[in-house]
Design a protein around this motif. Structure first.
Motif, PDB file in Angstrom:
ATOM      1  N   THR A  41      -3.253  -8.768 -10.775  1.00  0.00           N
ATOM      2  CA  THR A  41      -3.825  -7.903  -9.749  1.00  0.00           C
ATOM      3  C   THR A  41      -2.723  -7.275  -8.900  1.00  0.00           C
ATOM      4  N   THR A  44      -0.974  -4.554 -10.887  1.00  0.00           N
ATOM      5  CA  THR A  44      -1.816  -3.377 -11.045  1.00  0.00           C
ATOM      6  C   THR A  44      -1.883  -2.588  -9.741  1.00  0.00           C
ATOM      7  N   ASN A  48      -0.601   1.219  -9.096  1.00  0.00           N
ATOM      8  CA  ASN A  48      -1.452   2.250  -8.504  1.00  0.00           C
ATOM      9  C   ASN A  48      -0.843   2.834  -7.236  1.00  0.00           C
ATOM     10  N   HIS A  73      -2.437  -3.137 -15.852  1.00  0.00           N
ATOM     11  CA  HIS A  73      -3.774  -2.905 -16.385  1.00  0.00           C
ATOM     12  C   HIS A  73      -4.306  -1.592 -15.840  1.00  0.00           C
ATOM     13  N   SER A  74      -5.065  -0.915 -16.668  1.00  0.00           N
ATOM     14  CA  SER A  74      -5.699   0.323 -16.249  1.00  0.00           C
ATOM     15  C   SER A  74      -6.945  -0.015 -15.430  1.00  0.00           C
ATOM     16  N   THR A  75      -7.199   0.791 -14.430  1.00  0.00           N
ATOM     17  CA  THR A  75      -8.420   0.614 -13.644  1.00  0.00           C
ATOM     18  C   THR A  75      -9.241   1.892 -13.721  1.00  0.00           C
ATOM     19  N   ASP A  76     -10.540   1.769 -13.538  1.00  0.00           N
ATOM     20  CA  ASP A  76     -11.404   2.945 -13.548  1.00  0.00           C
ATOM     21  C   ASP A  76     -10.991   3.928 -12.454  1.00  0.00           C
ATOM     22  N   GLU A  77     -10.644   3.395 -11.297  1.00  0.00           N
ATOM     23  CA  GLU A  77     -10.242   4.261 -10.179  1.00  0.00           C
ATOM     24  C   GLU A  77      -9.006   5.073 -10.547  1.00  0.00           C
ATOM     25  N   ARG A  78      -8.029   4.414 -11.146  1.00  0.00           N
ATOM     26  CA  ARG A  78      -6.803   5.112 -11.530  1.00  0.00           C
ATOM     27  C   ARG A  78      -7.081   6.139 -12.631  1.00  0.00           C
TER      28      ARG A  78
END
Length: 110
Positions: A41, A44, A48, A73-78
């Motif tokens: 976390t 990530t 970001n 890790h990719s996030t939806d927000e990013r």
């Protein structure tokens, strides 16, 4: 050392998880997560925030980019943010016309 046991010595993983971490999650009303997930976390969130791979490697104590990438890790927000930026770039490029279109217009004007 971030966390110490009652005897001021380092906590062993099993003791920490059972005696400290699990109780801390319950007290905070948080779902059951692994302590190590905080590393992922944190990495990530730093990504970001715009941290470079070199900065992430230094922050996490990694000597290779491969190891550093494991924690990203990719996030939806990013993904949405990247899509918005790409949309803006594409719209700007379309407003200018493509290189082919500009060449055709110059050719017509001659």
């Amino acid at each position: 050392m971030i966390f110490a046991g009652p005897d001021d010595r380092p906590l062993r993983n099993t003791n920490f998880n059972r005696r400290v971490w699990a109780q801390a999650l319950v007290s905070a009303g948080l779902p059951k997560i692994h302590f190590h997930d905080l590393r992922h976390t944190g990495k990530t969130l730093a990504t970001n925030a715009g941290a470079s791979i070199r900065e992430l490697m230094e922050r996490m104590g990694h000597s290779s980019t491969r190891t550093a990438m494991v924690y990203q890790h990719s996030t939806d927000e990013r993904q949405r943010e990247v899509a918005r930026k790409l949309d803006g770039l594409a719209r700007g490029a379309l407003a200018k016309g493509s290189g082919t279109q500009r060449a055709r217009e110059r050719k017509k004007a001659e």
